[in-house]
Design a protein around this motif. Structure first.
Motif, mmCIF file in Angstrom:
data_model
loop_
_atom_site.group_PDB
_atom_site.id
_atom_site.type_symbol
_atom_site.label_atom_id
_atom_site.label_comp_id
_atom_site.label_asym_id
_atom_site.label_seq_id
_atom_site.Cartn_x
_atom_site.Cartn_y
_atom_site.Cartn_z
ATOM 1 N N TYR A 770 0.820 -1.210 0.000
ATOM 2 C CA TYR A 770 0.000 0.000 0.000
ATOM 3 C C TYR A 770 0.850 1.253 0.000
ATOM 4 N N LYS A 774 1.444 4.773 -3.032
ATOM 5 C CA LYS A 774 0.939 6.098 -2.715
ATOM 6 C C LYS A 774 1.860 7.146 -3.303
ATOM 7 N N THR A 776 1.999 10.962 -2.514
ATOM 8 C CA THR A 776 1.264 11.984 -1.786
ATOM 9 C C THR A 776 1.550 13.378 -2.277
ATOM 10 N N ARG A 794 0.088 10.128 -9.762
ATOM 11 C CA ARG A 794 -0.708 10.044 -8.557
ATOM 12 C C ARG A 794 -1.700 8.944 -8.857
ATOM 13 N N ARG A 801 -12.296 7.850 -8.144
ATOM 14 C CA ARG A 801 -10.993 7.241 -7.825
ATOM 15 C C ARG A 801 -10.421 6.564 -9.068
ATOM 16 N N GLY B 175 -7.668 18.385 -4.530
ATOM 17 C CA GLY B 175 -6.867 17.209 -4.827
ATOM 18 C C GLY B 175 -5.462 17.258 -4.255
ATOM 19 N N SER B 197 -3.155 13.483 4.474
ATOM 20 C CA SER B 197 -1.985 12.994 3.754
ATOM 21 C C SER B 197 -2.332 12.548 2.335
ATOM 22 N N ASP B 198 -3.555 12.631 1.976
ATOM 23 C CA ASP B 198 -3.895 12.313 0.582
ATOM 24 C C ASP B 198 -5.082 13.181 0.165
ATOM 25 N N TYR B 199 -5.425 13.076 -1.066
ATOM 26 C CA TYR B 199 -6.405 14.036 -1.579
ATOM 27 C C TYR B 199 -7.766 13.840 -0.925
ATOM 28 N N HIS B 201 -11.889 13.766 -0.581
ATOM 29 C CA HIS B 201 -13.061 13.329 -1.338
ATOM 30 C C HIS B 201 -14.288 14.175 -1.052
ATOM 31 N N GLU B 217 -8.764 10.543 1.034
ATOM 32 C CA GLU B 217 -8.273 9.286 0.488
ATOM 33 C C GLU B 217 -7.393 8.544 1.500
ATOM 34 N N ASP B 218 -6.822 9.287 2.451
ATOM 35 C CA ASP B 218 -5.946 8.635 3.425
ATOM 36 C C ASP B 218 -6.724 7.832 4.463
ATOM 37 N N ASP B 245 -5.233 -2.252 2.899
ATOM 38 C CA ASP B 245 -5.092 -0.804 3.002
ATOM 39 C C ASP B 245 -6.300 -0.190 3.711
ATOM 40 N N THR B 246 -6.100 1.034 4.131
ATOM 41 C CA THR B 246 -7.194 1.778 4.722
ATOM 42 C C THR B 246 -8.047 2.334 3.592
ATOM 43 N N CYS B 248 -10.522 4.744 1.592
ATOM 44 C CA CYS B 248 -10.698 6.193 1.631
ATOM 45 C C CYS B 248 -12.058 6.545 2.205
#
Lengths: 818, 365
Positions: A770, A774, A776, A794, A801, B175, B197-199, B201, B217-218, B245-246, B248
């Motif tokens: 994972y 990523k 970031t 990205r 998504r 984003g 830490s990520d885009y 939503h 998204e994180d 994974d986690t 989003c």
């Protein structure tokens, strides 16, 4: 005594006086009246004296005197009376005399009046007189004065007596008419003479063909010696004359195209000339009676010689085409002659170009349609090459209304025949402007009928402006070539080899596949299902009834599974309704499908019909999920399941004709997930329509996790739903825009390779840890190097998504705009 | 379609190919968000069926459809929009109405990083003419990061917007892992919420306590102070044990009292009580949740399956309704209880409060 006398006198006097008093004497007798009056007066005086004497004492001596005197007076009175009467008689006589002439003249007057009336009547009768020939058409006066011979005209002048003039003009008329009669006789004489000469000349002409024939026969060895194929050409031309008008148009237009533009095509006419002539004769006898007998006689003259020419023709029973038999064979009765068109490849400037395909045009008499088939389908081309050459043209429907009407609604064209009535063939034959008269009548009649002629001429002009022959030849060429290219690609895939790409400028060309091409299998052509076309109305209602009756119809559905294991549509209801809308846009389509539905015996169930196989996957999904949800939650069953699935949308757009003869294949790509060694398989079903590559193959992809038992298949593909749809969009749509036009025939190969790359990309990313996948920082993304077969970006973007792809030097697709 | 009649007499292969591609394009479009237009009535009856619905699609267009004109037929329609504007390059992700009677504004955001405000009155005046140009009243662009040597990053997209009550501020989930608070009047960024830490939503505004909530998204949801831009709390979603994974946080929704929060995250729906600050329930779903909305004390969630599911607060399924799009990206609720589910295939399914389908629109290009 005296007194008595006096009384008498007095009485007499009294009697006289009243008699005399009313009598008015005319002036001539005035004197008599005067005498009368005097005498009376004197008498009264005397009487008075006598009375006074008698009463007085006067002596009576005077009496006698007085008496005498009175007597005198009486005499005078009588005289006067007599003279008056005399006068009266005289006047009466005079009056009588004067009356006689008056009576005479009045009588005369009456006579004259009578005479006059008589004359007036006679005059009127004369003026009212009508001629027996009231309107003789005479030459006008001026002309008469100008042209009439002198002896008739003499000295007539315009202001001559009108009557005389008229008489003269009548004479002239008579004269003229006599002249004309004479002239007519002359002419008739001449005519007879001329017809006689014509007859003699005709006799000569009719003997001429036999001379010519012998001459030609004599020339054949010479021709063969010199290598001039005049005879063959001539034969083609003569047989072209026997072609029905639609085939003639095809023949002549292709011939013109060949001669004018050097098109790489060849034309010939095959079939029995003898039958054709027999047909022509029958036709002309039927239609125009005896007038064309001569012509047919002439044709008959040609016959034996043609037979000599055509040695290989087998003797077939001379079956005179009967128009009255109503059986199937009668409907499909064809004209004995056919036009055969060889199309050669034009791309290579080879003196002997490769023959691509041979088309055979034939004309069905009763249906008035032109059918096309492929002759000798041995070189990897089959009849599907011609189908849907232009949109909505499967060749199963009769092209015009009149043909349909003549056969009734229910008749569909027999698709087992090798040649079918494609619409483009009708256009090629000009059937859209040819009048619907019986064939072969056209040529002989058209001189008389100008309007038909002009219609045909203007139609032909339009025909040439539209470049119909060229368009068709070009389309057939492209179609055949692309089919060959497709065959090649399919062959490679069948051998589980990656299809080769000639073009290296696209990313997937340089991408080295990581996954393996696991399998490639044909699912068969959609037309094999028996019913390639969607039926709309009838099925719609029946389906609705079914659905209404059983709200939980999904559980019943398996019983509708068709023979070939094909899953039926989940909810065809809305699709059917929507097809209505679509078919309204192309009304003929609808009618045809109805016709088909009535006709075909291969219908298994309506569900199967409303199905386009390439969307089975999605249906499967929805069905499974639906069953799932239903079993879990009973209360949801109460909501009426009238939903419209995406598959319905697809089938709605996939118009029946589009899928006709489409081939379907199943491609499985396998990839190893690095971590646990699970196999991930991508199942892709592709539908390749006959319109390839104009209509590029349509893919439907699905994920299969096979080896891992714990994972639920449909959940996985549902989890990946958006990604799978994005992949579909990519191969079905976006990459097509990046292909060069000369790469079009390789579309399938490109799609397979691109799909492979996408699959690698997705799976590769999935299998990475994972954290690794990523990215970031936006800056990393923005400045990333353009990819070369592998993709950096990205990873996700947007609400759906979606994965980001960026192509080097090419249009961006998925991940706009990076 | 003109091409349906195309044959050998007027053959244009390129045009024909073009129509085929166009047809395919319209088939793989996605409607990302629908919104019911404010009623034109002065005193609208909250229970009447909404008349106009606006759809934002993946081709960047905003199109409004009159629902009432499609109600009569129960079949799927190829809907012709009443008005159609090309609002964004790339996809249009979110639209929100700022209702203010005559001066209602429609805000849209998209993949090009723009937030644009449109005067609704002007939009309705644009009559169905394609390509009619309408100038936005507001046009805000996300900032680009400056890299080394002055290089500029691409403009990050805006995935969601939220409005405050007054319509003065727009909160945008961008984003580049940041959320922004834009001042509509000045067109400037007032506050930047930085920490994910990520885009991002999704974003929602909690007006009652001046808070902004963002889903990223994180895999976390953060609660921010809307004025200071400080992160108050990070709500971590539970790790999905099946996937490594986690997932989003794709969607957020607040109830009317603004004390309950629903988070769609992966294949789960989490319900938080914001007052107590604790998670109440976790509802597993078949597919990943893509949009969620509160209806009274029920939560309506949609995902990558053709189902609209209703849950109560405890996580029990109340009902599931089949809907047209196979992957639903937007569920919008009207005051009358009418739902609109929109998603893949350009489909908008309008569902009545009783669960029947009022109409299904197939938006065309």
């Amino acid at each position: 005594m005296s007194s008595a006398m006096e009384v008498q006198i007095e009485e007499a006097a009294a009697a006289v006086e009243p008699a005399a008093a009313p009598e008015r004497m005319p002036p001539s007798s005035a004197s008599a009246y005067d005498v009368l009056k005097e005498s009376k007066a004197s008498m009264e005086e005397i009487v008075a004296q006598m009375l006074s004497i008698k009463r007085g004492q006067n002596p009576k001596s005077q009496l006698p005197e007085l008496l005498t005197e009175s007597l005198l007076h009486f005499v005078a009175l009588r005289q006067a009376n007599r003279s008056i009467l005399m006068e009266e008689d005289r006047i009466k006589a005079e009056t009588e005399r004067a009356k006689a002439p008056v009576d005479f003249t009045s009588l005369q007057l009456h006579n004259l009046m009578y005479e006059k009336n008589h004359y007036v009547k006679a005059i009127k009768a004369c003026t009212d007189f009508k001629s027996k020939y009231p309107d003789i058409e005479l030459v006008p006066e001026e002309e008469f004065f100008r042209d009439a011979p002198k002896y008739i005209k003499e000295d007539a002048t315009p202001d001559d007596n009108a009557h005389c003039l008229m008489l003269k003009r009548l004479n002239f008329e008579l004269y003229q008419r006599k002249e004309l009669c004479k002239f007519r006789e002359q002419l008739e004489e001449r005519k007879a003479k001329l017809s006689q000469t014509i007859a003699t000349r005709k006799k000569f002409l009719s003997s001429l063909p036999s001379h010519l024939k012998s001459l030609r026969k004599a020339s054949i060895p010479v021709q063969q010696e010199l290598g001039v194929h005049h005879a063959k050409k001539l034969k083609q031309h003569t047989s072209a004359e026997l072609l029905p008008p639609p085939l003639y148009i095809i023949y002549s237009q292709f011939m013109a195209q060949k001669e004018a533009f050097g098109e790489h095509i060849d034309l010939e006419i095959t079939g029995s000339l003898k039958d054709a002539q027999a047909f022509v004769r029958l036709q002309s006898n039927k239609d125009t009676g005896s007038s064309t007998k001569q012509e047919s006689a002439k044709l008959e003259d040609d016959l034996p010689e043609e037979e000599d020419d055509d040695q290989r023709r087998r003797k077939r029973p001379k079956k005179v085409p009967g128009k009255d038999n109503h059986d199937q064979a009668g409907i499909y009765q064809e004209h004995p002659l056919r036009v055969v068109l060889h199309i050669y490849d034009d791309s290579i400037s080879d003196p002997k170009p490769v023959k691509l395909v041979t088309l055979k045009f034939e004309y069905l008499l009763r249906l008035n349609v032109v059918c096309v088939g492929i002759e000798g389908s041995g070189e990897g081309t089959d009849s599907s090459v011609l189908c849907n050459l232009f949109p909505d043209d499967t060749g199963l429907e009769l092209p015009h209304q009149s043909a349909k009407l003549s056969l009734g609604e229910s008749v569909v064209f027999d698709k087992t025949r090798s040649s079918l009535p494609y619409k483009w063939a009708q256009h090629l034959a000009g059937l859209d402007f040819l009048p619907e008269v019986s064939p072969l009548l056209m040529d002989s009649e058209s001189q008389g009928n100008g309007s038909i002629r002009t219609v045909v001429i203007s139609g032909l002009q339009l025909y040439r402006e539209q470049n119909r022959t060229q368009t068709v030849v070009q389309s057939v060429r492209l179609r055949v070539k692309s089919q060959l290219a497709l065959m090649e690609q399919l062959d490679q895939l069948r051998k589980l080899k990656w299809p080769s790409l000639t073009c290296g400028s696209v990313p997937w060309a340089s991408h080295k596949p990581l996954c393996t091409l696991h399998s490639w299998s044909a699912l068969g052509s959609s037309s094999e299902a028996g019913m390639p076309l969607l039926e709309t109305n009838a099925i719609h209602s029946s389906v609705i009834n079914v659905m209404d009756a059983r709200p939980d119809a999904t559980k019943e559905i398996p019983e509708f599974v068709g023979e070939d294991g094909e899953l039926p549509a989940l909810l065809p209801t809305p699709a059917a309704t929507d097809n209505n809308e679509l078919t309204q846009r192309e009304g003929s389509d609808h009618e045809r499908s109805r016709g088909l539905a009535m006709m075909s015996k291969t219908i298994v169930s309506p569900y199967k019909v409303a199905k386009t196989p390439s969307f089975r996957i999605q249906d499967e999904d929805s069905e499974l999920m639906l069953v799932d949800s239903e079993s879990d939650h009973e209360e949801s069953g109460k909501t009426k399941l009238e939903a419209v699935s995406a598959a319905d949308i697809d089938s709605m757009d996939a118009k029946s004709w589009v899928d006709y003869k489409a081939q379907e294949f199943r491609l499985v790509l396998a990839s190893k997930m690095s971590e646990n060694g699970d196999d991930v398989k991508l199942e892709a079903k592709v539908k390749i329509s006959v319109e390839y590559p104009v209509r590029p193959p349509l893919w439907a992809v699905d994920l299969l996790f096979l080896s891992s038992g714990e994972k639920n298949d449909e959940n996985i593909s549902a989890f990946w739903f958006n990604e799978l749809r994005a992949m579909e969009a990519e191969v079905n749509l976006h990459i097509l825009k990046m292909l060069r036009s000369d790469e079009q025939n390789q579309v399938l190969a490109h799609q397979v390779r691109c799909l492979t790359m996408l699959f690698d990309f997705y799976m590769g990313k999935v299998s990475e840890p994972y954290e690794k996948r990523k990215s970031t920082s936006v800056i990393d993304v923005g400045l990333c190097n353009p990819t070369n077969g592998t993709i950096l970006a990205r990873f996700f973007r947007g609400r759906d998504r979606r994965k980001m792809l960026s192509w080097k030097n090419l249009d961006c697709s998925l991940g706009f705009p990076y | 379609m003109a091409t349906a009649t195309m044959d050998v007499r007027s053959w244009n292969e390129d045009a024909y190919r073009e129509t085929i591609l166009q047809e395919r394009e319209s088939r793989c479009r996605t409607v990302f968000r629908t919104a019911f237009a404010p009623s034109s009535d002065r005193n609208p009856n909250p229970n009447s069926i909404p008349d106009v619905i606006v759809a934002a699609s993946s081709d960047g267009s905003l199109a409004s459809y009159s629902i009432s004109s499609f109600l009569s037929s129960d079949r799927l329609l190829i809907a012709e929009p009443d008005c159609f504007i090309q609002a964004h390059e790339g996809a249009a992700y979110d639209i929100k109405f700022h209702e203010n009677g005559e001066d209602s504004l429609l805000f849209s955001c998209g993949d090009d990083g723009h937030i644009r405000g449109w005067r609704w009155k002007e939009m309705t005046a644009v009559t169905g003419i394609r390509g009619a140009h309408l100038n936005p009243v507001v046009d805000l662009v996300n900032l680009q990061h400056k890299g080394p040597w002055g290089s500029l990053s691409p403009i990050p997209e805006t995935n969601a917007i939220a409005l405050d009550n007054q319509g003065q501020s727009i909160y945008a989930a961008a984003g580049n892992s940041c959320a922004y608070c834009w001042d509509v009047e000045t067109g400037k960024v007032k506050v930047v919420y930085k920490g994910h830490s990520d885009y991002l939503h999704s974003v929602v505004v909690r007006n009652s306590s001046n808070q902004v909530l963002t889903g990223s998204e994180d895999g976390t949801t953060r609660i921010w102070d809307s004025v200071s831009g400080k992160c108050i709390r990070v709500l971590s979603m539970e790790k999905n044990d099946k996937l490594k994974d986690t997932p989003c946080v794709s969607s957020l929704a607040l109830d009317a009292s603004e004390s309950w929060l629903a988070c769609g995250s992966g294949r789960s729906l989490f319900i938080w009580n914001l007052v107590a600050g604790e998670r109440v329930s976790r509802i597993p779903t078949c597919t990943s949740v893509q949009d969620v909305v509160f209806h009274g004390n029920q939560v309506i969630a949609v995902g990558a399956e053709p189902l609209v599911s209703r849950y109560d607060m405890s996580g029990e399924i109340r009902s599931q309704i089949q809907c047209a799009p196979h992957s639903v990206f937007s569920i919008s609720l009207h005051s009358s209880g009418v739902l609109a589910a929109a998603g893949y295939g350009g489909l908008v399914d309008v569902i009545s409060p009783f669960g029947s389908h009022l109409c299904v629109l197939h938006c065309r290009l």
